[in-house]
Scaffold this active site. Structure first.
Site, PDB file in Angstrom:
ATOM      1  N   ARG A 152     -15.280  13.246   5.875  1.00  0.00           N
ATOM      2  CA  ARG A 152     -14.021  13.853   6.319  1.00  0.00           C
ATOM      3  C   ARG A 152     -13.477  14.800   5.260  1.00  0.00           C
ATOM      4  O   ARG A 152     -12.972  15.882   5.578  1.00  0.00           O
ATOM      5  CB  ARG A 152     -12.983  12.762   6.614  1.00  0.00           C
ATOM      6  N   ASP A 206     -15.863   3.000   5.800  1.00  0.00           N
ATOM      7  CA  ASP A 206     -14.737   3.902   5.548  1.00  0.00           C
ATOM      8  C   ASP A 206     -15.049   4.821   4.385  1.00  0.00           C
ATOM      9  O   ASP A 206     -14.762   6.015   4.429  1.00  0.00           O
ATOM     10  CB  ASP A 206     -13.472   3.106   5.245  1.00  0.00           C
ATOM     11  N   HIS A 241       0.830  -1.208   0.000  1.00  0.00           N
ATOM     12  CA  HIS A 241       0.000   0.000   0.000  1.00  0.00           C
ATOM     13  C   HIS A 241       0.862   1.256   0.000  1.00  0.00           C
ATOM     14  O   HIS A 241       1.810   1.359   0.773  1.00  0.00           O
ATOM     15  CB  HIS A 241      -0.914   0.031   1.222  1.00  0.00           C
ATOM     16  N   SER A 281      -8.597   4.254   8.294  1.00  0.00           N
ATOM     17  CA  SER A 281      -9.126   4.234   6.935  1.00  0.00           C
ATOM     18  C   SER A 281      -8.305   3.277   6.063  1.00  0.00           C
ATOM     19  O   SER A 281      -8.843   2.406   5.377  1.00  0.00           O
ATOM     20  CB  SER A 281      -9.093   5.645   6.351  1.00  0.00           C
ATOM     21  N   LYS A 289      -9.435  -1.154   5.012  1.00  0.00           N
ATOM     22  CA  LYS A 289      -9.503  -1.705   3.660  1.00  0.00           C
ATOM     23  C   LYS A 289      -8.477  -2.826   3.464  1.00  0.00           C
ATOM     24  O   LYS A 289      -8.768  -3.864   2.910  1.00  0.00           O
ATOM     25  CB  LYS A 289      -9.263  -0.580   2.644  1.00  0.00           C
TER      26      LYS A 289
END
Lengths: 445, 445
Positions: free
Chosen positions: B178, B171, B92, B193, B197
């Protein structure tokens, strides 16, 4: 640049929000923009509530508070009282339990030729509202048009009117959002909320009664003094004369809590039968109203003159004149006792032991009164006007086993379930060392 | 008690909001309640945004972050990849400009038998998204069903899929709020967040590429390290192996910014023609993926093995195999140059003076690319896949007057208006003292 395409409004308020979040000051035009567009429903509530929470944490500067106050004041009708000159004074209480001071100081000042325009609110939660108290008098009308407001004020020298939708509508809308988002308790927001309404109704002088203690909006003296200072500062920025009296609100003020009960207690106070603590606060507030309007040279003279208006019954007559002028049934002035006979249920709370009353928890008592119909939990709750509590003992008083501390009046049997709350509000100790009785804690000018 | 009558839901979330505002920890059940009810639309957005702003100021504890992550993860589909054992690793990136590392490290790791399930996002704002990059390959499909996701992963060892609506929907909904309320930039919220995921898609190991600098989500190294630590800590609480590589994102990574341009650069990188900075980051990330999946004993061996997979072309073949498996046109592998011929407008940016490139401001370049159609300002913007910028010079490179620093590709004439922004992103100085080139700044384990 990213937000530019989302439309100018989203962009601008988002930027204002970020600025406040990051601890920067918001420009005057941006505050004006915010208030204007928010009232029009053009800024999403989720952005406004995030902004309010950022204000909760980062505060507003003096200048920002001034701008917010001004914008909210300008969002609706603004009354021009200049026709009455400087002998015109408003009074505002931050709210307490058993607080009927307006009904006493208003007539006192008006009986000395001062114009007293009282724009008041309804009660919500544990604190009562002057509107509800006066509405308990059959026929008394408070939803006055601007024209009628001026005519009563001119003729009687005193007027009580409920806050119309047209006075500071921005504050009304913002307060509703603050109420459900945990953003009420911020000094700048409280200040601008109070001041926007007070300034819109235009008196050149204002006496604030800032309550402090268990039954007050602000519980610590430090916070209350800070609020008093902020109110005075803002008032002065708007060229108003102002004084704030800091008064104790740990136990209810006076002996009665409940709408009709408090009207009757006010009448009795004007007849010279007021409880010591109630008179201390009422005379101090009246005294300062007389000082600010130029009738008295100083607070000593102000209090002296106020006392005299009670002794010579002129304040009482003025109140009666006012009630009549606003359509109320004045027979209550002649028979105050009848109010204690109207409730279906009457319950006495006895001491049950020997000792000294060390606490009459104002907040718990206020909540209790709400549950037995003397106040409202929701804006649309109906009020039982004769319901409430009469205290025969106050903090510092000695009690024996069988002494009745309080008498409760209510309308529905099941309300008796709440009596535990009242019992819990009363504490009796072996001895009491507190400074019982002293209610006026200080003055901020 | 006041709020009790407004309904249980209002009451509870209001209390949670106040608790957080006042700096207290929220119980696990309350966080679960919040996420569940928010997804169902049963908590007003204005309360949630005030809560988020309170979190922005007061933060979330480790335990609260864990609970929020878990509740958001459990709000949708949770993939079980245990069938692939421990030789399975996710990757990620926190997002950057010119960041095509996934397209390089995925094939490298998969070519060594590691299962690499890549669940990726679309670009929004100045950072690109892997989904957009791969969609620039004609025919490449990313909206995979769970079944197809597993079948491609099993067969090829690598799969790229766009985040479906079914992965951590809480999320998605919370992030949208947000985004418009200034509450994105909070470490705990960012962590939960990302992690909700990543955890929902189930790999036993995760390598994070935490970008830092002008073009990154977090600009300071300190904040980036804090985020890396929070990600690792949360991953471990969920019993995942994890490593975070902190990498520089002050200038774009590699030479190309723009979707098709970046795919082509990735292919060239896998052919052994990658830019130095791009390879440094890609090899570090690949190396750690090999370490976590047990293929390499340590990072040195991991990088060594990764390099070998480029030299022996197996990573390139794996990428080609993947593109084919997901329906993409593989002819691009044989003729990468054709992408530079498809845009209607090509403009060269020349140095105009002699000196050293001291800045290629990644954020400005990312914004610029968005304006010329290589990214999107709104989720529904259409992308011009061949648009973007190729840099011939990087920070630290010497330039002369006529040197072309960058070549810009775009589709519509009026986009030329934005060239100023690109020019503004490039700084040429007499000398450059920065540590040009070094991109991997540290590792958090």
């Amino acid at each position: 640049m990213l937000l530019a395409k989302r439309g100018v409004l989203m962009k601008s308020f988002y930027e204002i929000l970020i600025k406040k979040r990051d601890g920067f000051e918001i420009d005057s035009e941006d505050i004006e923009f915010f208030v204007r567009e928010f009232v029009k429903g053009r800024i999403p509530e989720y952005q406004v509530s995030a902004f309010l929470m950022a204000v909760y944490f980062n505060g507003l500067s003096e200048r920002e508070t001034f701008d917010l106050t001004k914008s909210m004041m300008m969002s609706g009708d603004v009354y021009d009282l200049s026709v009455f000159g400087k002998k015109c004074v408003d009074k505002h209480s931050t709210g307490g339990v058993g607080d009927k001071v307006s009904l006493i100081c208003g007539p006192i000042a008006a009986s000395l030729g001062v114009k007293v325009p009282m724009m008041c609110g309804r009660g919500l939660g544990h604190t009562g509202g002057t509107v509800d108290k006066l509405e308990s008098i059959p026929g008394f009308g408070l939803g006055l048009s601007k024209k009628r407001f001026f005519s009563v004020l001119k003729r009687v020298g005193l007027v009580f009117s409920s806050q119309t939708e047209k006075i500071a509508p921005a504050d009304k809308k913002l307060y509703a959002l603050r109420d459900v988002t945990g953003t009420v308790e911020n000094l700048s927001l409280i200040t601008s909320s109070i001041m926007s309404k007070k300034l819109a109704t235009g008196a050149p002088s204002i006496v604030f009664d800032v309550k402090t203690g268990k039954g007050a909006f602000l519980q610590s003296e430090k916070e209350s003094i800070a609020l008093a200072r902020a109110l005075i500062k803002t008032a002065k920025l708007f060229k108003r004369k102002a004084v704030a009296v800091i008064t104790d609100m740990n136990e209810p003020l006076g002996c009665c809590v409940g709408n009709m009960l408090e009207v009757v207690e006010s009448i009795e106070a004007l007849k010279g039968n007021g409880a010591k603590d109630l008179m201390e606060v009422s005379l101090a507030v009246s005294g300062w109203m007389l000082v600010l309007s130029g009738v008295a040279k100083n607070i000593r003279e102000g209090v002296f003159l106020a006392k005299k208006q009670i002794e010579n019954s002129r304040a009482l007559s003025k109140f009666r004149e006012l009630v009549k002028a606003q359509g109320g049934d004045v027979s209550i002035f002649d028979d105050t006792k009848r109010v204690f006979k109207t409730s279906r249920f009457v319950v006495d709370i006895k001491a049950g032991k020997k000792g000294v009353i060390s606490e009459l928890h104002a907040r718990k008592i206020g909540d209790f009164c709400t549950y037995i119909g003397a106040g409202r939990q929701r804006l649309d709750d109906k009020i039982d006007y004769a319901s409430g509590v009469v205290f025969f003992k106050k903090v510092g008083d000695k009690v024996s086993n069988d002494d009745v501390i309080a008498r409760v009046y209510f309308e529905r049997k099941e309300m008796a379930d709440y009596l535990d709350i009242l019992a819990d509000a009363v504490k009796i100790s072996g001895r009491y060392n507190g400074k019982a009785g002293k209610k006026v804690l200080g003055v901020v000018r």
